[in-house]
Design a protein around this motif. Structure first.
Motif, mmCIF file in Angstrom:
data_model
loop_
_atom_site.group_PDB
_atom_site.id
_atom_site.type_symbol
_atom_site.label_atom_id
_atom_site.label_comp_id
_atom_site.label_asym_id
_atom_site.label_seq_id
_atom_site.Cartn_x
_atom_site.Cartn_y
_atom_site.Cartn_z
ATOM 1 N N UNK A 133 -31.847 -110.669 -41.736
ATOM 2 C CA UNK A 133 -31.794 -110.980 -40.314
ATOM 3 C C UNK A 133 -30.911 -112.179 -40.013
ATOM 4 N N UNK A 134 -30.540 -112.960 -41.018
ATOM 5 C CA UNK A 134 -29.632 -114.098 -40.809
ATOM 6 C C UNK A 134 -28.231 -113.560 -40.528
ATOM 7 N N UNK A 135 -27.719 -113.843 -39.363
ATOM 8 C CA UNK A 135 -26.423 -113.300 -38.965
ATOM 9 C C UNK A 135 -25.279 -114.068 -39.599
ATOM 10 N N UNK A 136 -24.190 -113.353 -39.865
ATOM 11 C CA UNK A 136 -22.963 -113.994 -40.319
ATOM 12 C C UNK A 136 -22.130 -114.396 -39.105
ATOM 13 N N UNK A 137 -21.119 -115.211 -39.344
ATOM 14 C CA UNK A 137 -20.221 -115.603 -38.255
ATOM 15 C C UNK A 137 -19.504 -114.373 -37.709
ATOM 16 N N UNK A 138 -19.135 -113.445 -38.598
ATOM 17 C CA UNK A 138 -18.459 -112.230 -38.159
ATOM 18 C C UNK A 138 -19.331 -111.360 -37.280
ATOM 19 N N UNK A 139 -20.592 -111.191 -37.671
ATOM 20 C CA UNK A 139 -21.516 -110.399 -36.858
ATOM 21 C C UNK A 139 -21.741 -111.061 -35.499
ATOM 22 N N UNK A 140 -21.869 -112.377 -35.495
ATOM 23 C CA UNK A 140 -22.093 -113.099 -34.246
ATOM 24 C C UNK A 140 -20.865 -113.039 -33.358
ATOM 25 N N UNK A 141 -19.670 -113.085 -33.974
ATOM 26 C CA UNK A 141 -18.449 -112.975 -33.170
ATOM 27 C C UNK A 141 -18.359 -111.601 -32.517
ATOM 28 N N UNK A 142 -18.663 -110.539 -33.269
ATOM 29 C CA UNK A 142 -18.598 -109.190 -32.702
ATOM 30 C C UNK A 142 -19.586 -109.030 -31.552
ATOM 31 N N UNK A 143 -20.768 -109.609 -31.707
ATOM 32 C CA UNK A 143 -21.755 -109.540 -30.631
ATOM 33 C C UNK A 143 -21.256 -110.305 -29.403
ATOM 34 N N UNK A 144 -20.680 -111.498 -29.650
ATOM 35 C CA UNK A 144 -20.113 -112.299 -28.562
ATOM 36 C C UNK A 144 -18.986 -111.537 -27.858
ATOM 37 N N UNK A 145 -18.131 -110.889 -28.660
ATOM 38 C CA UNK A 145 -16.965 -110.191 -28.085
ATOM 39 C C UNK A 145 -17.406 -109.011 -27.225
ATOM 40 N N UNK A 146 -18.390 -108.248 -27.704
ATOM 41 C CA UNK A 146 -18.806 -107.052 -26.980
ATOM 42 C C UNK A 146 -19.688 -107.372 -25.773
ATOM 43 N N UNK A 147 -20.583 -108.356 -25.924
ATOM 44 C CA UNK A 147 -21.565 -108.626 -24.879
ATOM 45 C C UNK A 147 -21.155 -109.730 -23.921
#
Length: 414
Positions: free
Chosen positions: A97-111
């Protein structure tokens, strides 16, 4: 227990694959060590034990990459953890469940980024690839250079959010800043925004970009000067591409951003009313541009259609790419230094100011978004905007020697 066997390399190699589903076999030495065989023949080691009120299946590895001896040692270690009340399954669940910077960036970009404007999302994506994430190996675009990783860029896409330290971000900012200080500031802003959005979605760690002092940025104030205009227009007239000439003139005469000019579509333009409504701009709001007579003349010469791009071409986007090489050649012919395509937009605003336009009218003309002037913008009609743009463009064209007072010279004949 059924299917309990002595785990050995040759025994596991001989285990048959079921026709469908999965078969499970247990080791007769380590009671809770099992191997599961799928219909595809994959053999995977598991520790199977009670974890609280449920039965846990803890995956160890795949045979033969993991040997029987290693599987037994790993299973005994994890069974010891279970016995002490420390659940390896829960630990893995938390780790996952610990997010990576890449996963967080993709979430930021899409949402967050895309809903606020595709241009902003695209600009951020370019910086992400070049400085923080993975740079894809793509061929160079026609008339362009192959995109490459920044000399000081990193790939932190697989780093966990709570693993990245303020010291690392500070070092990255400093190293990128030795090459491109402005881009270094943008990188820190992106990191800070990713962490801020992650906090909204449940992240409880620190923001490593907080309190990093940005490099000082010099606001660019370059615009085309009166004594530069004659040489600039002569150099433009000598170009062999009508598309390029029209693109440059429309950038200058409308003050629109280059991407908006290149991606303009006929259905956005009302030639009869002399207005161009740009639906997607950098600030996320539509902008209405007043078209001066010279801009109208250029558009009418391009064979207006009911739909489609004003500058069509066979490309991925369907419209022309920024003409970087032609632009540099134009500046060389005109003898102009340190002048960018975006400075054409600033030139219109500057000449409006020179000819007496108010800051409110200039902001309305260029589609600037200002909280202090929003209500005033809402009350402005297109009349003072059109008058100001007409005055400014006429002054520029007169200074260039292509328009005299009360006499319009066809730009196409230049």
């Amino acid at each position: 227990m059924a299917n309990r066997i002595r785990f050995k390399k040759e025994v596991l190699e001989a285990l048959p694959a079921p026709e469908n589903g999965r078969s499970t076999y247990y080791d007769d030495q380590v009671q809770k060590l099992a191997v599961r065989v799928t219909s595809a023949g994959t053999k995977t080691f598991y520790v199977i034990t009670r974890d609280g009120e449920s039965v846990a299946w803890l995956k160890l590895g795949t045979f033969p990459d993991m040997t029987v001896e290693i599987a037994r040692k790993e299973s005994q270690k994890h069974l010891g953890d279970f016995a002490r009340g420390a659940s390896p399954v829960q630990a893995r669940r938390v780790e996952k469940q610990r997010l990576t910077l890449g996963q967080s960036y993709e979430r930021y970009r899409e949402l967050y980024a895309k809903p606020r404007g595709l241009k902003t999302a695209d600009d951020t994506f370019m910086i992400w690839q070049r400085c923080l994430g993975v740079m894809p190996d793509e061929p160079a675009k026609k008339h362009g250079r192959k995109r490459q990783k920044h000399p000081a860029g990193v790939d932190w896409s697989n780093r966990k959010l709570d693993e990245i330290t303020p010291g690392e971000v500070r070092t990255l900012h400093a190293e990128i800043g030795t090459h491109t200080p402005v881009q270094a500031n943008r990188v820190v802003e992106i990191i800070g925004t990713i962490y801020a959005r992650a906090a909204e979605w449940g992240y409880t760690g620190i923001n490593p970009a907080k309190d990093i002092r940005p490099f000082k940025e010099q606001k660019r104030d370059r615009f085309i000067q009166a004594d530069e205009l004659p040489a600039f227009f002569k150099a433009l007239a000598d170009d062999t591409s009508e598309d390029f000439k029209h693109f440059v003139l429309l950038c200058l005469l409308t003050g629109a951003r280059r991407v908006n000019v290149l991606s303009a579509q006929w259905q956005e333009i009302n030639l009869a009313s002399a207005v161009w409504r740009i639906p997607d701009t950098k600030n996320g709001e539509p902008v209405v541009v007043a078209l001066v007579p010279e801009a109208l003349e250029i558009l009418q010469s391009r064979d207006p259609q009911k739909s489609g791009f004003v500058f069509p071409t066979e490309s991925k986007t369907g419209y022309l790419s920024p003409p970087a090489k032609r632009w540099q050649a134009l500046l060389a012919r005109a003898g102009m230094a340190d002048f960018r395509i975006h400075d054409l937009r600033r030139s219109l605003g500057s000449w409006q100011a020179i000819t007496g336009a108010s800051l409110v009218v200039i902001g309305k003309s260029l589609g600037h978004k200002s909280a202090d002037a929003t209500m005033i913008y809402a009350r402005l009609s297109m009349d003072p905007v059109r008058a100001s743009v007409n005055t400014a463009t006429a002054a520029m064209l007169e200074a260039a020697g292509v328009k005299k007072t009360a006499q319009v010279k066809r730009i196409a004949d230049v």
